[in-house]
Design an enzyme around this catalytic site. Sequence first.
Site, PDB file in Angstrom:
ATOM      1  N   HIS A 320       0.854  -1.188   0.000  1.00 28.31           N
ATOM      2  CA  HIS A 320       0.000   0.000   0.000  1.00 28.31           C
ATOM      3  C   HIS A 320       0.883   1.229   0.000  1.00 28.31           C
ATOM      4  O   HIS A 320       1.946   1.225   0.619  1.00 28.31           O
ATOM      5  CB  HIS A 320      -0.900   0.015   1.240  1.00 28.31           C
ATOM      6  CG  HIS A 320      -2.062   0.928   1.096  1.00 28.31           C
ATOM      7  ND1 HIS A 320      -1.974   2.273   1.373  1.00 28.31           N
ATOM      8  CD2 HIS A 320      -3.320   0.695   0.670  1.00 28.31           C
ATOM      9  CE1 HIS A 320      -3.143   2.824   1.132  1.00 28.31           C
ATOM     10  NE2 HIS A 320      -3.976   1.908   0.696  1.00 28.31           N
ATOM     11  N   ASP A 378      -7.976  -5.512   0.317  1.00 22.57           N
ATOM     12  CA  ASP A 378      -8.466  -6.421  -0.716  1.00 22.57           C
ATOM     13  C   ASP A 378      -8.069  -7.873  -0.483  1.00 22.57           C
ATOM     14  O   ASP A 378      -8.546  -8.766  -1.175  1.00 22.57           O
ATOM     15  CB  ASP A 378      -7.944  -5.965  -2.092  1.00 22.57           C
ATOM     16  CG  ASP A 378      -8.488  -4.598  -2.471  1.00 22.57           C
ATOM     17  OD1 ASP A 378      -9.674  -4.359  -2.215  1.00 22.57           O
ATOM     18  OD2 ASP A 378      -7.728  -3.763  -2.989  1.00 22.57           O
TER      19      ASP A 378
HETATM   20  N1  CMC Z   1       4.070  -7.725  -4.717  1.00 21.15           N
HETATM   21  C1  CMC Z   1       5.401  -7.678  -4.961  1.00 21.15           C
HETATM   22  N2  CMC Z   1       6.136  -6.558  -4.861  1.00 21.15           N
HETATM   23  C2  CMC Z   1       5.503  -5.427  -4.532  1.00 21.15           C
HETATM   24  C3  CMC Z   1       4.121  -5.389  -4.283  1.00 21.15           C
HETATM   25  C4  CMC Z   1       3.394  -6.609  -4.381  1.00 21.15           C
HETATM   26  N3  CMC Z   1       2.081  -6.618  -4.156  1.00 21.15           N
HETATM   27  N4  CMC Z   1       3.756  -4.132  -3.976  1.00 21.15           N
HETATM   28  C5  CMC Z   1       4.868  -3.396  -4.034  1.00 21.15           C
HETATM   29  N5  CMC Z   1       5.933  -4.170  -4.368  1.00 21.15           N
HETATM   30  C6  CMC Z   1       7.338  -3.751  -4.464  1.00 21.15           C
HETATM   31  C7  CMC Z   1       7.609  -2.959  -5.741  1.00 21.15           C
HETATM   32  O1  CMC Z   1       8.026  -3.798  -6.787  1.00 21.15           O
HETATM   33  C8  CMC Z   1       8.698  -2.027  -5.285  1.00 21.15           C
HETATM   34  O2  CMC Z   1       9.902  -2.755  -5.220  1.00 21.15           O
HETATM   35  P1  CMC Z   1      11.322  -2.036  -5.503  1.00 21.15           P
HETATM   36  O3  CMC Z   1      11.485  -1.027  -4.397  1.00 21.15           O
HETATM   37  O4  CMC Z   1      12.301  -3.136  -5.478  1.00 21.15           O
HETATM   38  O5  CMC Z   1      11.192  -1.388  -6.862  1.00 21.15           O
HETATM   39  C9  CMC Z   1       8.304  -1.687  -3.832  1.00 21.15           C
HETATM   40  O6  CMC Z   1       7.557  -2.840  -3.380  1.00 21.15           O
HETATM   41  C10 CMC Z   1       7.443  -0.442  -3.706  1.00 21.15           C
HETATM   42  O7  CMC Z   1       6.330  -0.585  -4.574  1.00 21.15           O
HETATM   43  P2  CMC Z   1       5.685   0.613  -5.405  1.00 21.15           P
HETATM   44  O8  CMC Z   1       4.980   0.051  -6.596  1.00 21.15           O
HETATM   45  O9  CMC Z   1       6.716   1.667  -5.649  1.00 21.15           O
HETATM   46  O10 CMC Z   1       4.642   1.163  -4.338  1.00 21.15           O
HETATM   47  P3  CMC Z   1       3.403   2.072  -4.618  1.00 21.15           P
HETATM   48  O11 CMC Z   1       3.117   2.778  -3.365  1.00 21.15           O
HETATM   49  O12 CMC Z   1       3.597   2.885  -5.843  1.00 21.15           O
HETATM   50  O13 CMC Z   1       2.212   1.016  -4.952  1.00 21.15           O
HETATM   51  C11 CMC Z   1       0.451  -0.536  -4.679  1.00 21.15           C
HETATM   52  C12 CMC Z   1       1.264   0.604  -4.049  1.00 21.15           C
HETATM   53  C13 CMC Z   1      -0.758  -0.827  -3.819  1.00 21.15           C
HETATM   54  C14 CMC Z   1      -0.056  -0.082  -6.064  1.00 21.15           C
HETATM   55  C15 CMC Z   1       1.345  -1.786  -4.803  1.00 21.15           C
HETATM   56  O14 CMC Z   1       1.763  -2.213  -3.527  1.00 21.15           O
HETATM   57  C16 CMC Z   1       0.656  -2.929  -5.558  1.00 21.15           C
HETATM   58  O15 CMC Z   1       0.697  -2.959  -6.789  1.00 21.15           O
HETATM   59  N6  CMC Z   1      -0.006  -3.883  -4.806  1.00 21.15           N
HETATM   60  C17 CMC Z   1      -0.763  -4.942  -5.447  1.00 21.15           C
HETATM   61  C18 CMC Z   1      -2.120  -4.428  -5.884  1.00 21.15           C
HETATM   62  C19 CMC Z   1      -3.053  -4.195  -4.701  1.00 21.15           C
HETATM   63  O16 CMC Z   1      -3.197  -5.025  -3.815  1.00 21.15           O
HETATM   64  N7  CMC Z   1      -3.743  -3.051  -4.729  1.00 21.15           N
HETATM   65  C20 CMC Z   1      -4.728  -2.669  -3.699  1.00 21.15           C
HETATM   66  C21 CMC Z   1      -4.285  -1.483  -2.901  1.00 21.15           C
HETATM   67  S1  CMC Z   1      -5.245  -1.222  -1.406  1.00 21.15           S
HETATM   68  C22 CMC Z   1      -6.852  -0.903  -1.886  1.00 21.15           C
HETATM   69  C23 CMC Z   1      -7.051   0.180  -2.863  1.00 21.15           C
HETATM   70  O17 CMC Z   1      -6.315   1.154  -2.953  1.00 21.15           O
HETATM   71  O18 CMC Z   1      -8.000   0.076  -3.615  1.00 21.15           O
END
Ligand code: CMC
Length: 444
Positions: A320, A378
């Site tokens: 998140h 989720d």
């Molecule tokens: N699985 C594997 N690696 C992950 C995941 C995951 N679910 N989430 C983040 N990472 C890694 C990402 O690859 C990055 O690694 P590195 O630093 O080596 O490049 C690091 O963690 C930070 O991730 P980010 O993408 O820069 O973080 P963000 O804040 O931009 O994204 C997120 C947040 C929710 C989009 C992301 O964690 C994600 O894609 N999660 C899976 C989808 C999900 O469950 N979404 C629901 C969010 S909560 C409810 C809502 O908002 O609706």
Amino acid sequence: MSGNTTKAAGKPAANAQVAKLTLPDGKSVDLPIIKGTEAPDVVDVTSLYKNAGVFTYDPGFLSTASCDSSITYIDGDKGILRHRGYSIEELAANCDYLEVCSLLLHGELPTKEEFKKYKHDITYHTMVHEQLQFLYRGFPRRSHPMAILVGAVASLSAFYHDSLDIKDAAQRELAATRMIAKMPTLTAMAYKYSVGQPFVYPQNAMGFAENFLHMMFATPCEAYKPSPAMIRAMNKLMILHADHEQNASTSTVRLASSSGANPFACVGAGISCLWGPAHGGANEEVLLMLQEIGDVKRIPEFIKKAKDKDSGFRLMGFGHRVYKNMDPRAGVLKKSCDEVLEEVGVKNEPLLAIAKELERIALQDDYFVQRKLFPNVDFYSGIIYRAMGIPTIMFTPLFAMARTAGWVAQWKEMIEDPKQKIGRPRQLYTGETARKLVPLDKRK
Ligand code: CMC
């Protein structure tokens, strides 16, 4: 930093605390520090371009507050979520969803009398214009219900002309009531359409959650009475999804509304944003992922894939932007899972066992620990929906239905803020500089 902080955005008090920014050309600007009631202070950069000729750069809003708001507070490090000061755990344990809607919109929990009136107002707006069914009938039966909802909600602006004037407080309130009231009807209609069953009309004698379940599962041939356990579970799920401060879809609603567009069209834009798998679409993806894993023995394989950046796979329902600790909503849902499954009579749900083991393994893995990736809302919601008999394709529409309260509360707050301006981000231009055009017949 020096002096006191200021609470008024954009206008530093004479003795306000400031951050000093010095640019390479030696120009120095004072940027006021603004304090909220909780959470980090913000540096007010609104005068930066005027005074220094530079923009700030923050794609994805990693460090940028886009507005001030008194609706929802999150402390992502501690895993805290509060609406108007009340913890999500307390709200989910004690309230009716409509009490939370009223709280989000009006700032205080309603008194008994106020609640009675609010419930009555919502109940008597649950029916939708009869003509709307023809809009539904224009969609292919196999449409994703989110596609239908985007269109149906935006189309409300074509039906309800008496609640489009955003400058009129009574019309704003009516638009907010209509959207919260009609979303369950529109959502259940999208489901009924997809399975080829007749639409079921709302019943004014039923509560909000009960009515939604009735519109989902009743048919003209067979009455349907949801059990108290189903109603309680639905109510709790809706509260947990009601608002989440300036997330992507809420920010979309705010940005769309900042031009003065009507609220129905703007909530339609919010629904589009919510649909994405990084946001509300994740609940559907989680269930598909758990089904694909299929057996606890395959969890290490999926964990490995999630850590491999080339795989393009992420652990859905994990991570998140704001929470660097357990998402408190996931905490409530995890606790509710066993209870709800038992109450609705589902024994030994294999996907719950896979989810719990997946969480356990991920939370011990360095990759997830170092990046502070925890289960989000989720991760467990789909297991409960599934136990309640809700098809996977309806998970994201249910998120949209519940989040409508947050969208309209944030929209209303924005419109009522005298500082409100059209949202107009700037950019770092990386394209061509000026060049001469070569006419088509001379181009090689
Ligand atoms: N699985 C594997 N690696 C992950 C995941 C995951 N679910 N989430 C983040 N990472 C890694 C990402 O690859 C990055 O690694 P590195 O630093 O080596 O490049 C690091 O963690 C930070 O991730 P980010 O993408 O820069 O973080 P963000 O804040 O931009 O994204 C997120 C947040 C929710 C989009 C992301 O964690 C994600 O894609 N999660 C899976 C989808 C999900 O469950 N979404 C629901 C969010 S909560 C409810 C809502 O908002 O609706």
